[in-house]
Design a protein around this motif. Structure first.
Motif, PDB file in Angstrom:
ATOM      1  N   HIS A  32       0.826  -1.209   0.000  1.00 28.02           N
ATOM      2  CA  HIS A  32       0.000   0.000   0.000  1.00 28.02           C
ATOM      3  C   HIS A  32       0.865   1.266   0.000  1.00 28.02           C
ATOM      4  O   HIS A  32       0.572   2.228  -0.719  1.00 28.02           O
ATOM      5  N   GLU A  33       1.936   1.285   0.785  1.00 25.42           N
ATOM      6  CA  GLU A  33       2.798   2.468   0.880  1.00 25.42           C
ATOM      7  C   GLU A  33       3.496   2.756  -0.443  1.00 25.42           C
ATOM      8  O   GLU A  33       3.704   3.920  -0.813  1.00 25.42           O
ATOM      9  N   ASP A  34       3.864   1.721  -1.143  1.00 33.79           N
ATOM     10  CA  ASP A  34       4.523   1.908  -2.436  1.00 33.79           C
ATOM     11  C   ASP A  34       3.585   2.562  -3.449  1.00 33.79           C
ATOM     12  O   ASP A  34       3.991   3.434  -4.222  1.00 33.79           O
ATOM     13  N   PHE A  35       2.322   2.141  -3.426  1.00 31.69           N
ATOM     14  CA  PHE A  35       1.350   2.748  -4.338  1.00 31.69           C
ATOM     15  C   PHE A  35       1.091   4.210  -3.983  1.00 31.69           C
ATOM     16  O   PHE A  35       0.932   5.055  -4.858  1.00 31.69           O
ATOM     17  N   MET A  36       1.071   4.518  -2.713  1.00 33.61           N
ATOM     18  CA  MET A  36       0.859   5.903  -2.284  1.00 33.61           C
ATOM     19  C   MET A  36       2.039   6.777  -2.690  1.00 33.61           C
ATOM     20  O   MET A  36       1.865   7.922  -3.094  1.00 33.61           O
ATOM     21  N   PHE A  37       3.253   6.218  -2.592  1.00 30.50           N
ATOM     22  CA  PHE A  37       4.431   6.968  -3.008  1.00 30.50           C
ATOM     23  C   PHE A  37       4.394   7.231  -4.515  1.00 30.50           C
ATOM     24  O   PHE A  37       4.712   8.332  -4.968  1.00 30.50           O
ATOM     25  N   MET A  38       3.980   6.243  -5.297  1.00 24.86           N
ATOM     26  CA  MET A  38       3.862   6.440  -6.748  1.00 24.86           C
ATOM     27  C   MET A  38       2.788   7.475  -7.074  1.00 24.86           C
ATOM     28  O   MET A  38       2.950   8.276  -7.993  1.00 24.86           O
ATOM     29  N   LEU A  39       1.714   7.489  -6.313  1.00 26.76           N
ATOM     30  CA  LEU A  39       0.678   8.491  -6.521  1.00 26.76           C
ATOM     31  C   LEU A  39       1.206   9.888  -6.209  1.00 26.76           C
ATOM     32  O   LEU A  39       0.926  10.844  -6.936  1.00 26.76           O
ATOM     33  N   LEU A  40       1.995  10.005  -5.153  1.00 26.50           N
ATOM     34  CA  LEU A  40       2.617  11.282  -4.827  1.00 26.50           C
ATOM     35  C   LEU A  40       3.551  11.732  -5.949  1.00 26.50           C
ATOM     36  O   LEU A  40       3.525  12.906  -6.365  1.00 26.50           O
ATOM     37  N   LEU A  41       4.364  10.819  -6.466  1.00 21.03           N
ATOM     38  CA  LEU A  41       5.242  11.154  -7.594  1.00 21.03           C
ATOM     39  C   LEU A  41       4.445  11.581  -8.818  1.00 21.03           C
ATOM     40  O   LEU A  41       4.820  12.512  -9.525  1.00 21.03           O
ATOM     41  N   TYR A  42       3.326  10.906  -9.071  1.00 18.15           N
ATOM     42  CA  TYR A  42       2.474  11.255 -10.206  1.00 18.15           C
ATOM     43  C   TYR A  42       1.961  12.689 -10.070  1.00 18.15           C
ATOM     44  O   TYR A  42       1.994  13.461 -11.022  1.00 18.15           O
ATOM     45  N   PHE A  43       1.508  13.059  -8.876  1.00 13.81           N
ATOM     46  CA  PHE A  43       1.007  14.419  -8.677  1.00 13.81           C
ATOM     47  C   PHE A  43       2.118  15.453  -8.819  1.00 13.81           C
ATOM     48  O   PHE A  43       1.913  16.534  -9.367  1.00 13.81           O
ATOM     49  N   ILE A  44       3.303  15.128  -8.344  1.00 13.98           N
ATOM     50  CA  ILE A  44       4.426  16.056  -8.470  1.00 13.98           C
ATOM     51  C   ILE A  44       4.787  16.254  -9.940  1.00 13.98           C
ATOM     52  O   ILE A  44       5.004  17.382 -10.395  1.00 13.98           O
ATOM     53  N   VAL A  45       4.851  15.175 -10.710  1.00  8.35           N
ATOM     54  CA  VAL A  45       5.195  15.282 -12.137  1.00  8.35           C
ATOM     55  C   VAL A  45       4.100  16.039 -12.883  1.00  8.35           C
ATOM     56  O   VAL A  45       4.382  16.900 -13.725  1.00  8.35           O
ATOM     57  N   THR A  46       2.832  15.764 -12.568  1.00  6.59           N
ATOM     58  CA  THR A  46       1.726  16.455 -13.224  1.00  6.59           C
ATOM     59  C   THR A  46       1.758  17.944 -12.893  1.00  6.59           C
ATOM     60  O   THR A  46       1.532  18.788 -13.764  1.00  6.59           O
ATOM     61  N   LEU A  47       2.058  18.285 -11.660  1.00  8.52           N
ATOM     62  CA  LEU A  47       2.184  19.688 -11.276  1.00  8.52           C
ATOM     63  C   LEU A  47       3.337  20.348 -12.025  1.00  8.52           C
ATOM     64  O   LEU A  47       3.222  21.494 -12.479  1.00  8.52           O
ATOM     65  N   GLY A  48       4.437  19.639 -12.184  1.00  8.84           N
ATOM     66  CA  GLY A  48       5.566  20.171 -12.947  1.00  8.84           C
ATOM     67  C   GLY A  48       5.211  20.436 -14.393  1.00  8.84           C
ATOM     68  O   GLY A  48       5.615  21.454 -14.966  1.00  8.84           O
ATOM     69  N   ILE A  49       4.436  19.550 -14.992  1.00  6.41           N
ATOM     70  CA  ILE A  49       4.006  19.758 -16.379  1.00  6.41           C
ATOM     71  C   ILE A  49       3.133  20.997 -16.469  1.00  6.41           C
ATOM     72  O   ILE A  49       3.286  21.836 -17.372  1.00  6.41           O
ATOM     73  N   ARG A  50       2.212  21.149 -15.521  1.00  2.00           N
ATOM     74  CA  ARG A  50       1.319  22.306 -15.536  1.00  2.00           C
ATOM     75  C   ARG A  50       2.090  23.605 -15.326  1.00  2.00           C
ATOM     76  O   ARG A  50       1.838  24.615 -15.991  1.00  2.00           O
ATOM     77  N   LEU A  51       3.040  23.613 -14.395  1.00  5.04           N
ATOM     78  CA  LEU A  51       3.848  24.806 -14.166  1.00  5.04           C
ATOM     79  C   LEU A  51       4.695  25.150 -15.391  1.00  5.04           C
ATOM     80  O   LEU A  51       4.910  26.328 -15.699  1.00  5.04           O
ATOM     81  N   ASP A  52       5.163  24.136 -16.107  1.00  2.76           N
ATOM     82  CA  ASP A  52       5.912  24.371 -17.339  1.00  2.76           C
ATOM     83  C   ASP A  52       5.031  25.035 -18.389  1.00  2.76           C
ATOM     84  O   ASP A  52       5.458  25.966 -19.062  1.00  2.76           O
TER      85      ASP A  52
END
Length: 103
Positions: A32-52
């Protein structure tokens, strides 16, 4: 391929993370923790794309006009005229310096 990636960055990112999640689930036995970490990474990358995207919109101000041959040629002519004028001014300065401070 590059055009598709630049036109659909969110879909591409989602597909990549979905593949990583399936790989982690089936081959790496993620918890479960691994999936939550991947979800956090997904949100960070998506936020980076939007900021770009936002920074590109703010940085350019407007879309650049397409470069045509006429625009390029007229710009080159202006540059050539400016260089001629600069060279003429430099020659005047050079002759004044060569004559010395007396004149």
């Amino acid at each position: 391929m590059k055009k598709f990636l630049s036109q659909h960055p969110y879909a591409t990112t989602s597909a990549i993370f979905l593949v990583l999640l399936f790989f982690g689930f089936f081959h790496l036995n993620w918890r479960h923790e691994d999936f939550m970490f991947m979800l956090l990474l997904y949100f960070i990358v998506t936020l980076g794309i939007r900021l770009d995207e936002i920074s590109r919109q703010l940085g350019s101000g407007r879309e650049a006009p397409p470069e045509t041959e006429e625009n390029i040629l007229s710009t080159l002519k202006q540059i050539r005229l400016t260089l001629k004028e600069t060279n003429r001014q430099l020659k005047k300065i050079s002759t004044k310096l060569d004559q010395g401070p007396d004149t």
